[in-house]
Design an enzyme around this catalytic site. Structure first.
Site, PDB file in Angstrom:
ATOM      1  N   CYS A 398       0.847  -1.201   0.000  1.00  0.00           N
ATOM      2  CA  CYS A 398       0.000   0.000   0.000  1.00  0.00           C
ATOM      3  C   CYS A 398       0.884   1.253   0.000  1.00  0.00           C
ATOM      4  O   CYS A 398       1.492   1.571  -1.013  1.00  0.00           O
ATOM      5  CB  CYS A 398      -0.956  -0.045   1.193  1.00  0.00           C
ATOM      6  SG  CYS A 398      -2.372   1.067   1.030  1.00  0.00           S
ATOM      7  N   HIS A 525      -3.401  -5.431  -0.001  1.00  0.00           N
ATOM      8  CA  HIS A 525      -2.892  -5.967   1.263  1.00  0.00           C
ATOM      9  C   HIS A 525      -2.938  -7.498   1.227  1.00  0.00           C
ATOM     10  O   HIS A 525      -3.911  -8.104   1.673  1.00  0.00           O
ATOM     11  CB  HIS A 525      -3.730  -5.453   2.440  1.00  0.00           C
ATOM     12  CG  HIS A 525      -3.544  -4.002   2.745  1.00  0.00           C
ATOM     13  ND1 HIS A 525      -2.660  -3.549   3.697  1.00  0.00           N
ATOM     14  CD2 HIS A 525      -4.126  -2.902   2.204  1.00  0.00           C
ATOM     15  CE1 HIS A 525      -2.710  -2.228   3.749  1.00  0.00           C
ATOM     16  NE2 HIS A 525      -3.578  -1.814   2.842  1.00  0.00           N
ATOM     17  N   GLU A 527      -1.586  -9.606   3.059  1.00  0.00           N
ATOM     18  CA  GLU A 527      -1.530 -10.249   4.382  1.00  0.00           C
ATOM     19  C   GLU A 527      -2.897 -10.686   4.876  1.00  0.00           C
ATOM     20  O   GLU A 527      -3.005 -11.623   5.686  1.00  0.00           O
ATOM     21  CB  GLU A 527      -0.898  -9.292   5.413  1.00  0.00           C
ATOM     22  CG  GLU A 527      -1.702  -8.059   5.764  1.00  0.00           C
ATOM     23  CD  GLU A 527      -1.414  -6.857   4.887  1.00  0.00           C
ATOM     24  OE1 GLU A 527      -1.688  -5.722   5.306  1.00  0.00           O
ATOM     25  OE2 GLU A 527      -0.919  -7.063   3.749  1.00  0.00           O
TER      26      GLU A 527
END
Length: 603
Positions: A398, A525, A527
């Site tokens: 990001c 993102h 994750e």
């Protein structure tokens, strides 16, 4: 539908979220379908506008919901996909009630906490519990509900009243209450003290809820006489009192619950003893044991602005852990406060400046996670520059991608005032701009949120190979700024490659430096979709590059995609967030603790 409610007493931070996740996993291992709900008593509509220092990271769901980090624990433990409806807040409840009142739904009536607020809470729970979250049709068998905060908090009173009514409404055999409490050990006498838990249970019973099971947090297993005392004063059978004592990592908690027969107590309370099977946690046990065998370290420098509270980057940490175990490495995180890398720190505190740079230069790989605001941005830019010039593996997420582009424009293109308009609205070289569809008047829920599709435009790039030669990937987003599409041709002419873009082709999603061993920035993102047995492709790439195994990983990823791709698009595998297939399922799962600066354990 069966319901398991998890409450907490005495103090906050006892681990209700991990306990609720572990209960869900235990029930799932018994062959039941499980969903989860988190109740947060704060007045915010969602977690989107709260600082990470206030409440930890903001977890983003597929549907764009910005929610409490505990929902991330639920998704990782249970491998499910939740919705924004699975996070209930006081703000959502009151907003719904006020909207109904304005429409005239309560015409002629006085709108009150009881029955209107309490009824709304119960209806929301029933509605959210029916939403399928595991990819199968129809509702789950059991819904695990976590009530945030501590029993006795003023803000949670309407929820406790509603849940008391709810337990009566669904009836005996459909509702089980697990109360997580503290049994402290006074260092002076070394005795386990039951009085805090007694008072907590007395308060809970006084509010209309009776616990079926006590989950007692303590430094060591409860003595038998302590269990008997708790049983006598709390009116809970001794066999329904379990100890959640301190363990090296949270992945031991489901095993603790299983070993103490917690599943039998829960299944008995839910009238499921004859339906559910014995828990099968073979794979989970193997993962937990594998963690203890990891010794070869891989050191990753995490350059951020919220490093004072590691929960701010919880999902990033977990994704690193999943990937490190994939490569059978022990993860060591070097926390680097971004502002400590800046020249102003060198002037004001030379020792802190030197220590920060030593941590950065001593790392095998560098990760710059997302964030907002201009504090520490120059430090992140310097970290990206060091990684680029020193051929150190780099992953920017990001904002981390945006600062990598800014650094390249400044250092390679010679645009020394290149910047994001987030930090310098008057810059003459805006590398990062405000997205046209964003709102400049409202902050909450106005970003580009949730799962969006990214098309991989360069087939032989590292990202495409890591994703198994996919032609597109679906990952979760949370941003309101983007790389300026008008500067792309200039940046690519100078050696940058924007290998991933949205469906329009004008919004940049993935950037690489082809001349660098591993330098990747992503607007999304990754994750948030990493799972214990299914590590995120890009995090696996970072860890592999950091320990010299990238080429091997790229070859295996490409091979697996041709054999067991998760979808087909133009004859090639598509990708839905994490590495899957027989090869990856055979890997070691999830690391459950992480050394911090090599000196401790992060739980």
């Amino acid at each position: 539908m069966k319901y398991v409610l998890v409450t907490g007493g005495v103090v906050s931070g006892l681990g209700k979220g991990v306990t609720a996740s572990s209960i869900g996993l235990l029930l799932k291992s018994c062959g039941l379908r499980v969903t989860s709900i988190k109740i947060d008593p704060y007045l915010n509509t969602d977690a989107g506008t709260m600082s990470p220092f206030e409440h930890g990271e903001v977890f983003v769901l597929d549907d764009g919901g910005e929610v409490d980090l505990d929902l991330g624990n639920y998704e990782r433990f249970l491998d499910i996909t939740l919705t924004r409806e699975n996070n209930i807040t006081t703000g959502k409840i009151y907003q719904s009630i006020i909207d109904k009142e304005r429409k005239g739904d309560y015409l002629g009536k006085t709108v009150q906490v009881v029955p209107h607020i309490t009824d709304e809470i119960q209806e929301w729970i029933e509605r959210a519990a029916m939403i399928p979250v595991d990819g199968k049709e129809g509702p789950a068998d059991v819904c695990v509900i976590e009530l945030g905060g501590t029993i006795g908090d003023i803000e949670s009173m309407p929820f406790i009243e509603a849940l008391g009514q709810f337990s009566y409404r669904v009836g005996t055999g459909n509702f089980c209450l697990v109360h997580v409490s503290l049994v402290p050990v006074l260092s002076v006498v070394g005795e386990q003290k039951t009085k805090p838990t007694q008072h907590s249970v007395r308060g809970l019973r006084g509010l209309g809820l009776t616990p079926n099971i006590l989950a007692c947090r303590s430094t060591k297993a409860l003595d038998d006489n302590v269990k008997e005392k708790l049983s006598q004063f709390c009116h809970v059978p001794a066999e329904n009192i379990v100890t959640l004592y301190d363990v090296p990592n949270i992945w031991h908690i489901p095993l603790l619950l299983r070993d103490q027969k917690a599943h039998e107590a829960i299944l008995k309370g839910l009238n499921l003893l004859g339906i559910a099977r014995e828990p099968d946690l073979t794979e989970w046990t193997a993962r937990t044991k594998n963690y203890d065998m990891l010794h070869d370290p891989v050191k990753i420098a995490m350059v951020g602005k919220y490093v004072g509270l590691t929960d701010s980057y919880l999902s990033v940490l977990k994704a690193l852990l999943h990937a490190s175990v994939h490569h059978r490495k022990k993860l060591v995180v070097e926390w680097v406060e971004a502002s400590h890398l800046e020249d102003i720190t060198a002037e004001e505190d030379p020792n802190t400046f030197k220590a920060a740079w030593n941590h950065l230069k001593g790392a095998d790989g560098i990760l710059v996670p997302g964030g907002f605001g201009d504090r520490g941005v120059q430090g992140k830019i310097l970290a990206a520059k060091y990684a680029r010039e020193s051929n150190v593996p780099f992953l920017g997420i990001c904002l981390g991608m945006q600062i990598a582009v800014i650094e390249y424009a400044r250092s390679v293109l010679g645009l020394h005032n290149a910047n994001s308009i987030e930090f310098d609205p008057k810059t003459s070289n805006p590398c990062v701009i405000f997205m046209p569809e964003g709102s400049k008047t409202h902050m909450g829920g106005t970003m580009r949120l949730g799962t969006r599709r990214t098309y991989l435009k360069v087939p032989d790039c590292k990202s495409a190979k890591l994703y198994g030669d996919a032609t597109f990937v679906d990952e979760r987003h949370r941003h309101r700024y983007e790389v300026n599409p008008d500067m792309i041709s200039e940046l690519e002419a100078a050696g940058m490659s924007f290998v991933g873009r949205d469906e329009s082709g004008r919004r940049m999603e993935i950037v690489e430096l082809p001349s660098h061993p591993f330098f990747i920035g992503v607007q999304f993102h990754p994750e948030f979709k990493s799972r214990p047995g299914k590590p995120s492709a890009l995090f696996s790439g970072l860890i592999a590059a950091s320990c010299g195994e990238l080429d091997e990983l790229l070859n295996k990823s490409s091979h697996v995609s041709k054999v067991v791709g998760s979808g087909i698009s133009n004859g090639k595998a598509t990708y839905n967030g994490h590495q899957n297939g027989s090869y990856f399922n055979a890997l070691n799962g999830s690391l459950n603790g992480v050394c911090v600066n090599g000196n401790g354990v992060y739980h």
